[in-house]
Design a protein around this motif. Structure first.
Motif, PDB file in Angstrom:
ATOM      1  N   VAL A   1       0.997  -1.311  -0.442  1.00 58.96           N
ATOM      2  CA  VAL A   1       0.088  -0.040   0.391  1.00 58.96           C
ATOM      3  C   VAL A   1       1.166   1.350  -0.252  1.00 58.96           C
ATOM      4  O   VAL A   1       0.645   1.746  -0.281  1.00 58.96           O
ATOM      5  CB  VAL A   1      -0.577  -0.019   1.160  1.00 58.96           C
ATOM      6  N   ALA A   2       2.147   1.472   1.017  1.00 65.10           N
ATOM      7  CA  ALA A   2       3.139   2.514   0.629  1.00 65.10           C
ATOM      8  C   ALA A   2       3.886   2.217  -0.812  1.00 65.10           C
ATOM      9  O   ALA A   2       4.102   3.749  -1.182  1.00 65.10           O
ATOM     10  CB  ALA A   2       4.580   2.266   2.316  1.00 65.10           C
ATOM     11  N   LEU A   3       3.973   2.070  -0.814  1.00 64.72           N
ATOM     12  CA  LEU A   3       4.612   1.487  -3.214  1.00 64.72           C
ATOM     13  C   LEU A   3       3.356   2.203  -3.618  1.00 64.72           C
ATOM     14  O   LEU A   3       3.775   2.475  -4.540  1.00 64.72           O
ATOM     15  CB  LEU A   3       4.856  -0.124  -2.889  1.00 64.72           C
ATOM     16  N   LEU A   4       2.502   1.808  -3.366  1.00 65.61           N
ATOM     17  CA  LEU A   4       1.108   2.243  -4.513  1.00 65.61           C
ATOM     18  C   LEU A   4       1.351   4.123  -4.448  1.00 65.61           C
ATOM     19  O   LEU A   4       1.273   4.523  -5.883  1.00 65.61           O
ATOM     20  CB  LEU A   4       0.488   2.122  -4.180  1.00 65.61           C
ATOM     21  N   PHE A   5       1.885   4.703  -3.645  1.00 63.89           N
ATOM     22  CA  PHE A   5       1.508   5.921  -3.595  1.00 63.89           C
ATOM     23  C   PHE A   5       3.385   6.448  -4.038  1.00 63.89           C
ATOM     24  O   PHE A   5       4.039   7.195  -4.608  1.00 63.89           O
ATOM     25  CB  PHE A   5       1.590   6.066  -2.049  1.00 63.89           C
ATOM     26  N   LEU A   6       4.207   5.363  -2.815  1.00 63.36           N
ATOM     27  CA  LEU A   6       5.992   6.159  -3.299  1.00 63.36           C
ATOM     28  C   LEU A   6       6.203   5.846  -4.438  1.00 63.36           C
ATOM     29  O   LEU A   6       6.870   6.549  -5.367  1.00 63.36           O
ATOM     30  CB  LEU A   6       6.719   5.588  -2.046  1.00 63.36           C
ATOM     31  N   SER A   7       5.408   4.138  -5.084  1.00 69.53           N
ATOM     32  CA  SER A   7       6.244   4.416  -6.413  1.00 69.53           C
ATOM     33  C   SER A   7       6.397   5.090  -7.481  1.00 69.53           C
ATOM     34  O   SER A   7       6.936   5.565  -8.757  1.00 69.53           O
ATOM     35  CB  SER A   7       5.805   2.677  -7.162  1.00 69.53           C
ATOM     36  N   VAL A   8       4.808   5.556  -7.426  1.00 65.90           N
ATOM     37  CA  VAL A   8       4.227   6.572  -8.494  1.00 65.90           C
ATOM     38  C   VAL A   8       5.322   7.749  -8.003  1.00 65.90           C
ATOM     39  O   VAL A   8       5.649   8.875  -8.893  1.00 65.90           O
ATOM     40  CB  VAL A   8       3.169   6.946  -8.155  1.00 65.90           C
ATOM     41  N   TYR A   9       5.475   8.136  -7.142  1.00 59.15           N
ATOM     42  CA  TYR A   9       6.000   9.642  -6.425  1.00 59.15           C
ATOM     43  C   TYR A   9       7.203   9.310  -7.448  1.00 59.15           C
ATOM     44  O   TYR A   9       8.157  10.110  -7.788  1.00 59.15           O
ATOM     45  CB  TYR A   9       5.880   9.863  -4.809  1.00 59.15           C
ATOM     46  N   PHE A  10       8.155   8.001  -6.895  1.00 59.93           N
ATOM     47  CA  PHE A  10       9.427   7.237  -7.426  1.00 59.93           C
ATOM     48  C   PHE A  10       9.828   7.937  -8.903  1.00 59.93           C
ATOM     49  O   PHE A  10      10.841   8.519  -9.271  1.00 59.93           O
ATOM     50  CB  PHE A  10       9.919   6.293  -7.075  1.00 59.93           C
ATOM     51  N   LEU A  11       9.039   6.865  -9.985  1.00 58.29           N
ATOM     52  CA  LEU A  11       9.147   7.390 -11.164  1.00 58.29           C
ATOM     53  C   LEU A  11       8.277   9.007 -11.924  1.00 58.29           C
ATOM     54  O   LEU A  11       9.471   9.284 -12.457  1.00 58.29           O
ATOM     55  CB  LEU A  11       7.654   7.103 -11.747  1.00 58.29           C
ATOM     56  N   VAL A  12       7.956   9.689 -11.122  1.00 55.81           N
ATOM     57  CA  VAL A  12       7.765  10.951 -11.654  1.00 55.81           C
ATOM     58  C   VAL A  12       8.518  12.158 -11.386  1.00 55.81           C
ATOM     59  O   VAL A  12       9.338  12.653 -11.761  1.00 55.81           O
ATOM     60  CB  VAL A  12       6.446  11.530 -10.717  1.00 55.81           C
ATOM     61  N   PHE A  13       9.784  11.563  -9.707  1.00 50.36           N
ATOM     62  CA  PHE A  13      10.639  12.564  -9.477  1.00 50.36           C
ATOM     63  C   PHE A  13      11.684  11.917 -10.803  1.00 50.36           C
ATOM     64  O   PHE A  13      12.232  12.853 -10.954  1.00 50.36           O
ATOM     65  CB  PHE A  13      11.656  12.185  -7.861  1.00 50.36           C
ATOM     66  N   VAL A  14      12.031  10.505 -11.038  1.00 54.14           N
ATOM     67  CA  VAL A  14      13.197  10.061 -11.315  1.00 54.14           C
ATOM     68  C   VAL A  14      13.024  10.685 -13.760  1.00 54.14           C
ATOM     69  O   VAL A  14      13.485  11.281 -13.627  1.00 54.14           O
ATOM     70  CB  VAL A  14      13.595   8.424 -12.062  1.00 54.14           C
ATOM     71  N   VAL A  15      11.627  11.272 -13.919  1.00 53.69           N
ATOM     72  CA  VAL A  15      10.857  11.233 -14.873  1.00 53.69           C
ATOM     73  C   VAL A  15      12.106  12.412 -15.096  1.00 53.69           C
ATOM     74  O   VAL A  15      12.223  13.778 -16.527  1.00 53.69           O
ATOM     75  CB  VAL A  15      10.039  11.119 -15.660  1.00 53.69           C
TER      76      VAL A  15
END
Lengths: 131, 130
Positions: B35-49
């Motif tokens: 559940v934490a990664l549902l949000f954190l992985s989207v954040y990480f992807l946006v950050f890296v892009v």
């Protein structure tokens, strides 16, 4: 006594391929890829902390043609594991278990992950690509 | 029935006999990190892009920003923990030799801990300007 080499349980090769097993296998496969991807994330962060030369190597790898293949594949693995992970969490809550809905939401995971990957890379190339 | 068995629940004999040697803790942590990664992985992807095309100093400054540093470390902990739990399940399902299963689980655990420590230290070094 009879032979100890007897069939234990049905294995993958006795099943006809169906979408339900594809989604399950892909979830594990993409999970393994994402775990390996953590090594690359760590390497990139260590390079960024080390200095401009190490970071330049990361950028060179990421912007090469094989880097592009890895990044696109990685994006799809994340998109698939993310979407199918939501599906698994909903299943944990007891939702979507009728056969028709199970098949339908399996296809949502597979096709949706391809759509999400396309959207991410469309946005990247709409802003000038990797270079 | 011995004297003591009158006070023992049958549950005591069943505990710890599953392939994981423990109860639902693994299952729950896997779901909580998911559940934490549902949000954190989207954040990480946006950050890296968002880092695409920026120079070295800007990339460092982005990671050093306190919000990003905190969320990146949260992402690293959640993702590596979730990955370690997932790899453990795969070992339990497919590696049937006890010695090999134990060895591979230990190796995976040690590698995951080292990767987590190295990547978190890197974020902290950048955030503190070292």
């Amino acid at each position: 006594m009879s032979s100890t080499v007897r069939p234990l349980s049905p294995h993958l090769q006795v099943y006809r391929w169906q979408i339900q097993m594809v989604t399950s296998i892909l979830h594990r496969a993409t999970g393994i890829v994402l775990a390996l991807g953590s090594l690359l994330v760590a390497a990139a962060l260590v390079a960024l902390a080390s200095g401009p030369e190490a970071w330049a190597k990361v950028v060179a790898l990421a912007t090469s043609w094989y880097g592009l293949i890895v990044l696109v594949g990685w994006t799809w693995c994340l998109a698939y594991h993310w979407l199918n992970g939501i599906r698994h969490l909903l299943q944990d809550a007891g939702l979507g278990y009728s056969i028709e809905r199970f098949v339908a939401n399996s296809w949502i995971s597979v096709i949706g992950s391809l759509v999400l990957t396309a959207i991410v890379w469309f946005v990247i190339y709409a802003h000038g690509g990797l270079a | 029935m011995s004297h003591f068995d009158r006070y023992r629940q049958p549950l005591k004999n069943a505990r710890g006999l599953g392939s994981a040697k423990d109860g639902v803790h693994h299952f729950i942590v896997q779901r909580v990190t998911a559940v934490a990664l549902l949000f954190l992985s989207v954040y990480f992807l946006v950050f890296v892009v968002g880092l695409i095309g920026v120079d070295y100093a800007s990339a460092r400054a982005a990671v050093a920003h306190p919000c990003n540093a905190v969320l990146l470390i949260a992402f690293l902990i959640a993702s590596i923990w979730h990955g370690e739990l997932g790899l453990q399940v795969i070992i339990e399902d497919y590696v049937h030799t006890p010695g090999l299963a134990l060895t591979s689980r230990l190796v995976i655990k040690f590698v995951c801990v080292l990767v987590a420590l190295a990547s978190i230290l890197a974020v902290v070094r950048i955030a503190l300007g070292a």
